[in-house]
Motif scaffolding. Structure first.
Motif, mmCIF file in Angstrom:
data_model
loop_
_atom_site.group_PDB
_atom_site.id
_atom_site.type_symbol
_atom_site.label_atom_id
_atom_site.label_comp_id
_atom_site.label_asym_id
_atom_site.label_seq_id
_atom_site.Cartn_x
_atom_site.Cartn_y
_atom_site.Cartn_z
ATOM 1 N N VAL A 106 0.997 -1.028 -0.105
ATOM 2 C CA VAL A 106 0.189 0.039 -0.101
ATOM 3 C C VAL A 106 0.829 1.295 -0.045
ATOM 4 O O VAL A 106 0.529 2.043 -0.644
ATOM 5 C CB VAL A 106 -0.892 0.171 1.180
ATOM 6 C CG1 VAL A 106 -1.798 1.447 1.320
ATOM 7 C CG2 VAL A 106 -1.777 -1.033 1.071
ATOM 8 N N THR A 107 2.033 1.236 0.892
ATOM 9 C CA THR A 107 2.900 2.532 0.794
ATOM 10 C C THR A 107 3.706 2.556 -0.352
ATOM 11 O O THR A 107 3.608 3.781 -0.887
ATOM 12 C CB THR A 107 3.841 2.285 1.931
ATOM 13 O OG1 THR A 107 3.228 2.051 3.259
ATOM 14 C CG2 THR A 107 4.718 3.104 1.994
ATOM 15 N N ILE A 108 4.107 1.595 -0.984
ATOM 16 C CA ILE A 108 4.724 1.765 -2.272
ATOM 17 C C ILE A 108 3.786 2.156 -3.203
ATOM 18 O O ILE A 108 4.151 3.095 -4.208
ATOM 19 C CB ILE A 108 5.318 0.502 -2.850
ATOM 20 C CG1 ILE A 108 6.776 0.247 -1.780
ATOM 21 C CG2 ILE A 108 6.012 0.633 -4.270
ATOM 22 C CD1 ILE A 108 7.332 -1.087 -1.981
ATOM 23 N N GLY A 109 2.533 1.588 -3.341
ATOM 24 C CA GLY A 109 1.474 1.967 -4.336
ATOM 25 C C GLY A 109 1.094 3.196 -4.267
ATOM 26 O O GLY A 109 1.023 4.022 -5.159
ATOM 27 N N TYR A 110 1.204 3.726 -2.863
ATOM 28 C CA TYR A 110 0.736 4.941 -2.930
ATOM 29 C C TYR A 110 1.621 5.986 -3.518
ATOM 30 O O TYR A 110 1.076 7.154 -4.299
ATOM 31 C CB TYR A 110 0.466 5.529 -1.216
ATOM 32 C CG TYR A 110 0.404 7.100 -1.149
ATOM 33 C CD1 TYR A 110 -0.739 7.813 -1.324
ATOM 34 C CD2 TYR A 110 1.506 7.905 -0.591
ATOM 35 C CE1 TYR A 110 -0.753 9.153 -0.992
ATOM 36 C CE2 TYR A 110 1.552 9.087 -0.501
ATOM 37 C CZ TYR A 110 0.543 9.842 -0.834
ATOM 38 O OH TYR A 110 0.380 11.149 -0.623
ATOM 39 N N PHE A 111 2.818 5.969 -3.199
ATOM 40 C CA PHE A 111 3.748 6.904 -3.911
ATOM 41 C C PHE A 111 3.732 6.814 -5.441
ATOM 42 O O PHE A 111 3.898 7.860 -6.112
ATOM 43 C CB PHE A 111 5.139 6.640 -3.172
ATOM 44 C CG PHE A 111 5.372 7.356 -1.747
ATOM 45 C CD1 PHE A 111 5.022 8.630 -1.564
ATOM 46 C CD2 PHE A 111 5.206 6.365 -0.714
ATOM 47 C CE1 PHE A 111 5.371 9.242 -0.359
ATOM 48 C CE2 PHE A 111 5.332 7.021 0.497
ATOM 49 C CZ PHE A 111 5.309 8.228 0.749
ATOM 50 N N LEU A 112 3.621 5.600 -5.928
ATOM 51 C CA LEU A 112 3.535 5.397 -7.594
ATOM 52 C C LEU A 112 2.224 6.044 -7.982
ATOM 53 O O LEU A 112 2.433 6.744 -8.943
ATOM 54 C CB LEU A 112 3.566 3.953 -7.680
ATOM 55 C CG LEU A 112 4.733 3.265 -7.503
ATOM 56 C CD1 LEU A 112 4.644 1.532 -7.877
ATOM 57 C CD2 LEU A 112 6.005 3.830 -8.338
ATOM 58 N N VAL A 113 1.176 5.747 -7.325
ATOM 59 C CA VAL A 113 -0.096 6.598 -7.660
ATOM 60 C C VAL A 113 -0.033 8.126 -7.633
ATOM 61 O O VAL A 113 -0.559 8.585 -8.387
ATOM 62 C CB VAL A 113 -1.326 6.053 -6.941
ATOM 63 C CG1 VAL A 113 -2.487 6.879 -7.152
ATOM 64 C CG2 VAL A 113 -1.512 4.438 -7.394
ATOM 65 N N TYR A 114 0.682 8.318 -6.431
ATOM 66 C CA TYR A 114 0.780 9.897 -6.350
ATOM 67 C C TYR A 114 1.570 10.551 -7.353
ATOM 68 O O TYR A 114 1.151 11.660 -7.914
ATOM 69 C CB TYR A 114 1.538 10.176 -4.957
ATOM 70 C CG TYR A 114 1.456 11.875 -4.531
ATOM 71 C CD1 TYR A 114 0.526 12.133 -3.943
ATOM 72 C CD2 TYR A 114 2.711 12.661 -4.721
ATOM 73 C CE1 TYR A 114 0.117 13.466 -3.373
ATOM 74 C CE2 TYR A 114 2.358 13.879 -4.309
ATOM 75 C CZ TYR A 114 1.402 14.232 -3.862
ATOM 76 O OH TYR A 114 1.479 15.723 -3.291
ATOM 77 N N LEU A 115 2.870 9.802 -7.760
ATOM 78 C CA LEU A 115 3.561 10.391 -8.681
ATOM 79 C C LEU A 115 2.904 10.511 -10.254
ATOM 80 O O LEU A 115 2.855 11.151 -11.081
ATOM 81 C CB LEU A 115 4.746 9.544 -8.926
ATOM 82 C CG LEU A 115 5.814 9.986 -10.024
ATOM 83 C CD1 LEU A 115 6.224 11.333 -9.610
ATOM 84 C CD2 LEU A 115 7.032 9.046 -9.980
ATOM 85 N N PHE A 116 2.114 9.288 -10.485
ATOM 86 C CA PHE A 116 1.169 8.955 -11.748
ATOM 87 C C PHE A 116 0.274 10.415 -11.568
ATOM 88 O O PHE A 116 0.107 10.861 -12.879
ATOM 89 C CB PHE A 116 0.398 7.673 -11.625
ATOM 90 C CG PHE A 116 -0.386 7.767 -12.769
ATOM 91 C CD1 PHE A 116 -0.385 7.704 -13.816
ATOM 92 C CD2 PHE A 116 -1.938 7.701 -11.909
ATOM 93 C CE1 PHE A 116 -1.550 7.569 -14.849
ATOM 94 C CE2 PHE A 116 -2.963 7.744 -12.894
ATOM 95 C CZ PHE A 116 -2.689 7.786 -14.295
ATOM 96 N N VAL A 117 -0.446 10.478 -10.603
ATOM 97 C CA VAL A 117 -1.515 11.538 -10.427
ATOM 98 C C VAL A 117 -0.838 12.857 -11.099
ATOM 99 O O VAL A 117 -1.471 13.803 -11.793
ATOM 100 C CB VAL A 117 -2.498 11.625 -9.563
ATOM 101 C CG1 VAL A 117 -3.321 12.773 -9.319
ATOM 102 C CG2 VAL A 117 -3.183 10.271 -9.273
ATOM 103 N N TRP A 118 0.247 13.159 -10.370
ATOM 104 C CA TRP A 118 1.023 14.477 -10.573
ATOM 105 C C TRP A 118 1.263 14.692 -12.081
ATOM 106 O O TRP A 118 0.928 15.625 -12.711
ATOM 107 C CB TRP A 118 2.051 14.713 -9.756
ATOM 108 C CG TRP A 118 1.573 15.347 -8.415
ATOM 109 C CD1 TRP A 118 1.196 15.076 -7.311
ATOM 110 C CD2 TRP A 118 1.373 16.789 -8.406
ATOM 111 N NE1 TRP A 118 0.877 15.945 -6.315
ATOM 112 C CE2 TRP A 118 0.781 17.031 -6.924
ATOM 113 C CE3 TRP A 118 1.147 17.948 -9.284
ATOM 114 C CZ2 TRP A 118 0.393 18.218 -6.733
ATOM 115 C CZ3 TRP A 118 0.650 19.010 -8.692
ATOM 116 C CH2 TRP A 118 0.191 19.408 -7.481
ATOM 117 N N ILE A 119 1.856 13.500 -12.544
ATOM 118 C CA ILE A 119 2.170 13.635 -13.983
ATOM 119 C C ILE A 119 1.377 13.766 -14.940
ATOM 120 O O ILE A 119 1.399 14.565 -15.767
ATOM 121 C CB ILE A 119 2.991 12.452 -14.379
ATOM 122 C CG1 ILE A 119 4.550 12.537 -13.445
ATOM 123 C CG2 ILE A 119 3.359 12.250 -15.907
ATOM 124 C CD1 ILE A 119 5.409 11.195 -13.646
ATOM 125 N N ALA A 120 0.156 13.104 -14.648
ATOM 126 C CA ALA A 120 -0.875 13.109 -15.309
ATOM 127 C C ALA A 120 -1.703 14.418 -15.383
ATOM 128 O O ALA A 120 -2.065 15.086 -16.442
ATOM 129 C CB ALA A 120 -2.147 11.943 -15.129
#
Length: 143
Positions: A106-120
């Motif tokens: 969940v922690t790793i996924g959170y940071f990946l999703v956070y990065l994805f959402v900012w880039i998108a």
């Protein structure tokens, strides 16, 4: 007001999509490791709720005003950890994880999703900016 609702909806969709992607990767990982992986009946709904709840603080961050770089970075760091706290809490409430490895996922996924959402979000913003500039150029050409 319409712009804020549009931003909320887009953020919710991107966050929910990112979470679903991470859940899929987690499922494949557990399958390849030969471990059991299952979702409860309410997990899909919890993903949508998480997307909505996490999109709300983003509206506060994006108040469409001008900030200094330093203030923006401070607000971004606060935003990132606030959302992390929300995700960890929702993960606990909705039983997204029951063991340490699930929490780590969940922690790793959170940071990946956070990065994805900012880039998108930046990409979508640039696309909107191009459309606006093109429309302004068309208006100038008519004059």
């Amino acid at each position: 007001m319409i712009e804020r609702i549009k931003t909320l909806f887009i953020q919710m969709l991107m966050i929910s999509t990112g979470i679903l992607f991470i859940i899929s990767v987690e499922g494949v990982t557990y399958h390849l490791l030969g471990e059991e992986f299952s979702l409860d009946w309410y997990h899909p709904l919890s993903v949508l709720v998480a997307g909505f709840v996490c999109a709300i603080p983003t509206l506060l961050l994006m108040n469409y005003g001008e900030w200094s770089r330093k203030i923006f970075i401070i607000k971004l760091i606060i935003h990132m950890f606030l959302l992390y706290g929300i995700v960890v809490l929702m993960g606990y409430i909705f039983s997204w994880y029951t063991r340490w490895d699930g929490f780590l996922f969940v922690t790793i996924g959170y940071f990946l999703v956070y990065l994805f959402v900012w880039i998108a979000s930046i990409w979508i913003g640039k696309q909107d900016e191009k459309k606006i500039n093109k429309a302004l150029e068309a208006i100038r050409d008519e004059e």
